[in-house]
Design a protein around this motif. Structure first.
Motif, mmCIF file in Angstrom:
data_model
loop_
_atom_site.group_PDB
_atom_site.id
_atom_site.type_symbol
_atom_site.label_atom_id
_atom_site.label_comp_id
_atom_site.label_asym_id
_atom_site.label_seq_id
_atom_site.Cartn_x
_atom_site.Cartn_y
_atom_site.Cartn_z
ATOM 1 N N VAL A 1 1.362 -1.036 -0.157
ATOM 2 C CA VAL A 1 -0.042 -0.103 -0.051
ATOM 3 C C VAL A 1 0.987 0.936 0.003
ATOM 4 C CG1 VAL A 1 -0.173 -0.548 2.491
ATOM 5 C CG2 VAL A 1 -2.242 1.138 0.558
ATOM 6 N N ILE A 2 0.721 2.090 -1.139
ATOM 7 C CA ILE A 2 1.220 3.694 -1.269
ATOM 8 C C ILE A 2 1.191 4.400 -0.524
ATOM 9 C CG2 ILE A 2 2.959 4.092 -2.831
ATOM 10 C CD1 ILE A 2 3.379 1.278 -2.609
ATOM 11 N N PHE B 1 -2.638 0.495 -4.160
ATOM 12 C CA PHE B 1 -1.947 -0.875 -4.559
ATOM 13 C C PHE B 1 -1.269 -1.561 -5.388
ATOM 14 C CE2 PHE B 1 -5.331 -0.632 -1.523
ATOM 15 C CZ PHE B 1 -5.529 -1.309 -0.117
ATOM 16 N N VAL B 2 -0.577 -1.793 -4.960
ATOM 17 C CA VAL B 2 1.154 -2.190 -6.082
ATOM 18 C C VAL B 2 1.295 -3.514 -5.748
ATOM 19 C CG1 VAL B 2 1.226 0.269 -6.784
ATOM 20 C CG2 VAL B 2 3.201 -1.123 -5.302
ATOM 21 N N ASN C 1 2.421 0.028 -11.725
ATOM 22 C CA ASN C 1 0.842 -0.604 -11.956
ATOM 23 C C ASN C 1 0.038 -1.137 -11.322
ATOM 24 O OD1 ASN C 1 1.641 -0.467 -14.571
ATOM 25 N ND2 ASN C 1 2.112 -2.639 -14.746
ATOM 26 N N HIS C 2 -1.194 -0.085 -11.019
ATOM 27 C CA HIS C 2 -1.663 -0.144 -9.368
ATOM 28 C C HIS C 2 -2.535 -1.109 -10.228
ATOM 29 C CE1 HIS C 2 -1.508 4.311 -8.635
ATOM 30 N NE2 HIS C 2 0.002 3.862 -8.641
ATOM 31 N N ILE C 3 -2.702 -1.819 -8.517
ATOM 32 C CA ILE C 3 -4.210 -3.002 -8.822
ATOM 33 C C ILE C 3 -5.261 -2.848 -8.264
ATOM 34 C CG2 ILE C 3 -1.951 -4.880 -9.253
ATOM 35 C CD1 ILE C 3 -1.671 -5.751 -6.365
#
Length: 284
Positions: free
Chosen positions: A150-151, A173-174, A271-273
């Motif tokens: 989590v960023i 999230f990545v 890439n964000h998931i």
């Protein structure tokens, strides 16, 4: 030429003297289902956040914290039912840490069917509930199926409030590196390598188990962590292994702050998931 030192190391790993001698004295039924333990050094509010997350899973009375020479007051603020083992402060060494954790894991296995070993910034979650999974799970060592981070997006998100749930404070999230799928859930003795990214024993993937990494949860916390690690007294072997921190040693605050900002930005560019609904329900 035969490397006898290497062969002796393999012999020690394969021959667990304590386990061998204690096989005849196993309890007919272990009183505990699952214990969770971590090792900490001045983790502040995040340690309390870790406690509240895992207390929902197993209760405070089944949480164990190895305080590795920490000098802040975070351990004293833990629930009175959470067990804290205070260890003397000294030079930090990853090999020493992995041995301590391996022995402590075996100690817990004397009373618990399962032991979960995680870092303070690692939240393990399981689709359908972890305790339910354990009922029919063969003994062994298990790694999560997925590891995500989590960023903190500083442009749109404020500093993290540890008194509130993770969602909706954070939305990015990545995917984490494969190395973060650490063997964490154990029902047999585990011999971890440095950083706990692998075990000498065979481990399997547990479908449905995810690890949510909180290292990048908040910029200020990441900066404090990097500053703390950059000034720790460590062995040369540890410095060679922890390349993420060794390049910060001896640097001033401005350099560490810039390096931390670049570290966080690199994660944001991944890439964000989209996380599944079952995970969302466990993070609100």
């Amino acid at each position: 030429m035969v490397n006898f030192s290497f062969l002796f190391s393999l012999f020690k790993i394969s021959y667990d003297h304590i386990a061998y001698k204690s096989n005849a004295y196993r309890l007919p039924k272990k009183p505990g289902k699952l214990a969770v333990f971590t090792q900490t050094n001045n983790e502040g509010e995040l340690l309390l956040y870790w406690q509240e997350h895992y207390a929902k899973l197993v209760g405070y009375e089944n949480l164990y914290v190895l305080n590795n020479g920490g000098t802040d007051n975070s351990c004293s603020l833990l629930n009175s039912k959470t067990s804290v083992v205070n260890m003397p402060e000294g030079i930090n060494d990853l090999n020493d840490a992995m041995q301590i954790q391996g022995y402590f894991q075996r100690f817990l296995l004397q009373k618990y069917e399962w032991v979960l070993k995680v870092d303070v910034d690692e939240f393990m979650l399981c689709n359908g509930g972890l305790l339910a999974k354990l009922n029919n799970l063969p003994q062994g060592i298990y790694s999560p199926e997925r590891a995500i981070a989590v960023i903190h997006d500083q442009d749109v998100e404020p500093c993290f409030d540890y008194n509130r749930p993770l969602l909706p404070q954070r939305q990015v999230f990545v995917e984490e590196s494969p190395a973060m799928k650490k063997p964490s859930l154990t029902r047999v003795g585990a011999t971890w390598g440095p950083g706990n990214h692998a075990t000498f024993e065979k481990n399997n993937t547990l479908p449905g188990m995810w690890m949510v990494h909180l290292r990048y949860l908040d910029f200020n916390r990441l900066l404090q962590r990097n500053c703390r690690f950059s000034s720790l007294e460590v062995t040369s072997a540890t410095d060679e292994t922890t390349v993420a921190f060794s390049h910060l040693r001896g640097k001033n605050h401005e350099f560490i702050s810039q390096s931390t900002a670049e570290e966080l930005q690199a994660m944001l560019l991944k890439n964000h998931i989209k996380i599944p609904n079952w995970l969302i329900k466990n993070l609100v």
